[in-house]
Design a protein around this motif. Structure first.
Motif, PDB file in Angstrom:
ATOM      1  N   HIS A  72       0.275  -7.589  11.767  1.00 39.71           N
ATOM      2  CA  HIS A  72       0.332  -8.637  11.271  1.00 39.71           C
ATOM      3  C   HIS A  72       1.498  -9.288  10.554  1.00 39.71           C
ATOM      4  O   HIS A  72       1.575 -10.604  10.471  1.00 39.71           O
ATOM      5  CB  HIS A  72      -0.846  -9.010  10.360  1.00 39.71           C
TER       6      HIS A  72
ATOM      7  N   GLN B 105       6.243  -3.153   2.482  1.00 35.34           N
ATOM      8  CA  GLN B 105       4.813  -2.430   2.983  1.00 35.34           C
ATOM      9  C   GLN B 105       4.150  -1.524   2.067  1.00 35.34           C
ATOM     10  O   GLN B 105       3.060  -1.863   1.964  1.00 35.34           O
ATOM     11  CB  GLN B 105       5.349  -1.735   4.136  1.00 35.34           C
TER      12      GLN B 105
ATOM     13  N   ARG C  79      -9.319  -7.370   5.789  1.00 33.14           N
ATOM     14  CA  ARG C  79      -9.281  -8.792   5.339  1.00 33.14           C
ATOM     15  C   ARG C  79      -8.397  -8.958   4.298  1.00 33.14           C
ATOM     16  O   ARG C  79      -7.440  -9.666   4.269  1.00 33.14           O
ATOM     17  CB  ARG C  79     -10.593  -9.473   5.130  1.00 33.14           C
TER      18      ARG C  79
ATOM     19  N   ILE D  93      -4.843  -8.136   5.168  1.00 35.68           N
ATOM     20  CA  ILE D  93      -3.961  -9.521   5.991  1.00 35.68           C
ATOM     21  C   ILE D  93      -3.661 -10.381   4.916  1.00 35.68           C
ATOM     22  O   ILE D  93      -2.602 -11.075   4.877  1.00 35.68           O
ATOM     23  CB  ILE D  93      -5.115  -9.883   6.918  1.00 35.68           C
ATOM     24  N   LEU D  94      -4.633 -10.735   3.864  1.00 33.72           N
ATOM     25  CA  LEU D  94      -4.506 -11.799   2.983  1.00 33.72           C
ATOM     26  C   LEU D  94      -3.117 -11.485   2.099  1.00 33.72           C
ATOM     27  O   LEU D  94      -2.278 -12.201   1.946  1.00 33.72           O
ATOM     28  CB  LEU D  94      -5.608 -12.205   2.122  1.00 33.72           C
ATOM     29  N   VAL D  95      -3.254 -10.317   1.618  1.00 35.13           N
ATOM     30  CA  VAL D  95      -1.880  -9.846   0.762  1.00 35.13           C
ATOM     31  C   VAL D  95      -1.095  -9.964   1.373  1.00 35.13           C
ATOM     32  O   VAL D  95       0.233 -10.144   0.983  1.00 35.13           O
ATOM     33  CB  VAL D  95      -2.410  -8.424   0.047  1.00 35.13           C
TER      34      VAL D  95
ATOM     35  N   LYS E   5       0.113 -11.656   4.034  1.00 36.84           N
ATOM     36  CA  LYS E   5       0.477 -13.047   4.205  1.00 36.84           C
ATOM     37  C   LYS E   5       1.310 -13.379   3.001  1.00 36.84           C
ATOM     38  O   LYS E   5       2.391 -14.220   3.039  1.00 36.84           O
ATOM     39  CB  LYS E   5      -0.629 -13.809   4.542  1.00 36.84           C
TER      40      LYS E   5
ATOM     41  N   LYS F   2       2.704 -11.667   0.669  1.00 35.60           N
ATOM     42  CA  LYS F   2       4.173 -10.848   0.470  1.00 35.60           C
ATOM     43  C   LYS F   2       5.037 -11.495   1.299  1.00 35.60           C
ATOM     44  O   LYS F   2       6.231 -11.590   1.167  1.00 35.60           O
ATOM     45  CB  LYS F   2       3.771  -9.458   0.714  1.00 35.60           C
TER      46      LYS F   2
ATOM     47  N   LYS G 240       6.520 -14.819   0.377  1.00 37.63           N
ATOM     48  CA  LYS G 240       7.160 -14.460  -0.755  1.00 37.63           C
ATOM     49  C   LYS G 240       8.615 -13.937  -0.542  1.00 37.63           C
ATOM     50  O   LYS G 240       9.780 -14.541  -0.945  1.00 37.63           O
ATOM     51  CB  LYS G 240       6.646 -13.494  -1.780  1.00 37.63           C
TER      52      LYS G 240
ATOM     53  N   LYS H 159       2.755 -21.913   2.388  1.00 40.64           N
ATOM     54  CA  LYS H 159       1.841 -21.751   3.194  1.00 40.64           C
ATOM     55  C   LYS H 159       1.524 -23.089   4.007  1.00 40.64           C
ATOM     56  O   LYS H 159       1.482 -24.074   3.297  1.00 40.64           O
ATOM     57  CB  LYS H 159       0.532 -21.445   2.485  1.00 40.64           C
TER      58      LYS H 159
ATOM     59  N   PRO I   8      -7.975 -15.661   7.597  1.00 39.26           N
ATOM     60  CA  PRO I   8      -8.843 -14.275   7.548  1.00 39.26           C
ATOM     61  C   PRO I   8     -10.234 -14.352   7.235  1.00 39.26           C
ATOM     62  O   PRO I   8     -11.051 -13.775   7.457  1.00 39.26           O
ATOM     63  CB  PRO I   8      -7.743 -13.349   6.816  1.00 39.26           C
TER      64      PRO I   8
ATOM     65  N   ILE J  54     -12.678  -8.964  12.600  1.00 43.24           N
ATOM     66  CA  ILE J  54     -11.595  -8.460  11.779  1.00 43.24           C
ATOM     67  C   ILE J  54     -11.397  -7.248  12.445  1.00 43.24           C
ATOM     68  O   ILE J  54     -10.447  -6.844  12.869  1.00 43.24           O
ATOM     69  CB  ILE J  54     -11.955  -8.655  10.413  1.00 43.24           C
TER      70      ILE J  54
ATOM     71  N   LEU K  86       5.952   6.688   5.812  1.00 47.81           N
ATOM     72  CA  LEU K  86       5.501   6.056   4.760  1.00 47.81           C
ATOM     73  C   LEU K  86       4.283   6.697   3.913  1.00 47.81           C
ATOM     74  O   LEU K  86       4.089   7.021   2.801  1.00 47.81           O
ATOM     75  CB  LEU K  86       5.483   4.418   4.701  1.00 47.81           C
TER      76      LEU K  86
ATOM     77  N   GLU L 242       5.022  -7.443  -9.499  1.00 46.63           N
ATOM     78  CA  GLU L 242       5.022  -8.345  -8.467  1.00 46.63           C
ATOM     79  C   GLU L 242       3.387  -9.059  -8.669  1.00 46.63           C
ATOM     80  O   GLU L 242       3.060 -10.342  -8.464  1.00 46.63           O
ATOM     81  CB  GLU L 242       5.332  -8.479  -7.187  1.00 46.63           C
ATOM     82  N   HIS L 243       2.447  -8.059  -8.551  1.00 45.20           N
ATOM     83  CA  HIS L 243       0.960  -8.831  -8.356  1.00 45.20           C
ATOM     84  C   HIS L 243       0.393  -8.612  -9.630  1.00 45.20           C
ATOM     85  O   HIS L 243      -0.888  -9.071  -9.832  1.00 45.20           O
ATOM     86  CB  HIS L 243       0.424  -7.804  -7.280  1.00 45.20           C
TER      87      HIS L 243
END
Lengths: 227, 118
Positions: free
Chosen positions: A48, A57, A89, A92-94, A96, A98, A101, A107, B26, B34, B51, B75-76
């Protein structure tokens, strides 16, 4: 013990840890999620969000599991559902977030994309046919073949395919795409290289759908396989 | 069959592609969708495998002891938020009760399973 029972047992162990109020237990839950679903998470990131480097990653893996560990106990509806799709799910959201960014992109509103798609479809014979197809399974086959084709692409091509899809109907600027690829992979394509790659990607995606339309006798007369 | 496609038909074809690749969030996909989409993901690359190996089997516990994953944390900002002490205090009492009920249910299942395995 059959694999499903084993899997259910693992799920229970992880859910039990996830629901704990104890910090150490929750860390154990995060580790268990990583051990159990690490490979699925990584495959999902590679598919994705092609183009992300190793550090990004890794950031997605950590942030996704951390976020999931936080949101899972906060929603009663999640408790009885299988963990894997819920976790993927979140990945995929996180991912996107990243990716946006790293590429410094905004978006795009989904409604805007859908509006462009609808607008384009209504001007064509294919669009009219598409709207008249009552058979949902045919649409599912088309969707499956598109996702399968994207999955078989090299990461760079897939990155271009997603770029093309997400910005459909907006101003498609080659310069922006080249910059996006540069920001993720550190490789700067020339305009010619990018154009060739985009043409190849479009051709690869179009061909199997045209073949499906031909098989079903639904292909408009003015749509043909390119040489 | 014509040699060249009508640009409007090609545009419609591309619109169908765009819709299927990017036309759904999603959050709008069911668990089944999914899973089906993730089944299509290619096999893990060699770099991906490396990794995962590098991260070991307990990366979260390790990072708590030695915060080597500074990128993800800063960052998060989620490690701190997720593991903050007393976070349960902020939960709705109904949800807390539901969590407790669920934990009891799972505990009973796990106990039964362990007794069966012995």
């Amino acid at each position: 013990m059959n694999p499903q029972a084993q899997n259910d047992g693992d799920e229970d162990e992880i859910k039990y840890l996830l629901l704990s109020a104890d910090e150490t237990e929750r860390l154990k839950a995060a580790d268990a999620l990583f051990r159990t679903y690490g490979e699925d998470i990584m495959r999902c990131i590679e598919y994705h969000h092609p183009g992300l480097n190793e550090a990004d990653q890794e950031g997605v893996i950590f942030a996704s599991i951390e976020r999931f560990t936080r949101i899972f106990p906060a929603d009663a509806e999640r408790l009885d559902r299988p963990l894997k799709p819920q976790l993927l799910r979140t990945v995929i959201l996180v991912g996107k977030e990243k990716y946006r960014k790293v590429t410094r992109t905004q978006k795009r509103e989904l409604g805007e994309l859908l509006e462009s798609v609808t607008e384009t479809l209504k001007d064509s014979e294919l669009g009219n046919t598409w709207h008249q197809i009552a058979d949902e399974s045919f649409r599912q086959r088309v969707r499956h073949v598109i996702l399968q084709t994207a999955a078989s692409m090299k990461p760079r091509q897939r990155q271009i395919a997603f770029w093309f899809a997400e910005r459909w109907g907006a101003e498609l600027s080659e310069k922006d795409a080249i910059q996006e690829i540069f920001l993720t992979t550190n490789e700067r394509l020339t305009r010619d290289q990018f154009k060739r790659a985009l043409d190849e990607v479009r051709k690869k995606l179009r061909e199997p759908i045209i073949n499906l339309l031909i098989e079903e006798g639904l292909c408009p007369k003015n749509l043909t396989l390119e040489n | 069959m014509p040699e060249k496609s009508d640009p409007r038909e090609l545009a419609a074809l591309d619109a169908i592609i765009a819709f299927n690749l990017a036309g759904r969030e999603p959050d709008d996909l069911s668990d089944e969708e999914i899973l089906a989409a993730c089944e299509l993901c290619p096999e893990l690359s060699e770099q991906g495998r490396k990794l995962l190996k590098k991260l070991g089997s307990t990366p979260f516990s390790d990072s708590r002891e030695k915060p080597t994953h500074a990128v993800a944390q800063s960052e998060h900002g989620e490690l701190a938020g997720m593991y903050r002490q007393g976070s349960d205090e902020e939960l709705d009492p109904k949800l807390k009760a539901e969590i407790e009920r669920k934990r009891k249910e799972i505990r009973a299942r796990l106990k039964a399973k362990r007794e069966k395995d012995v």
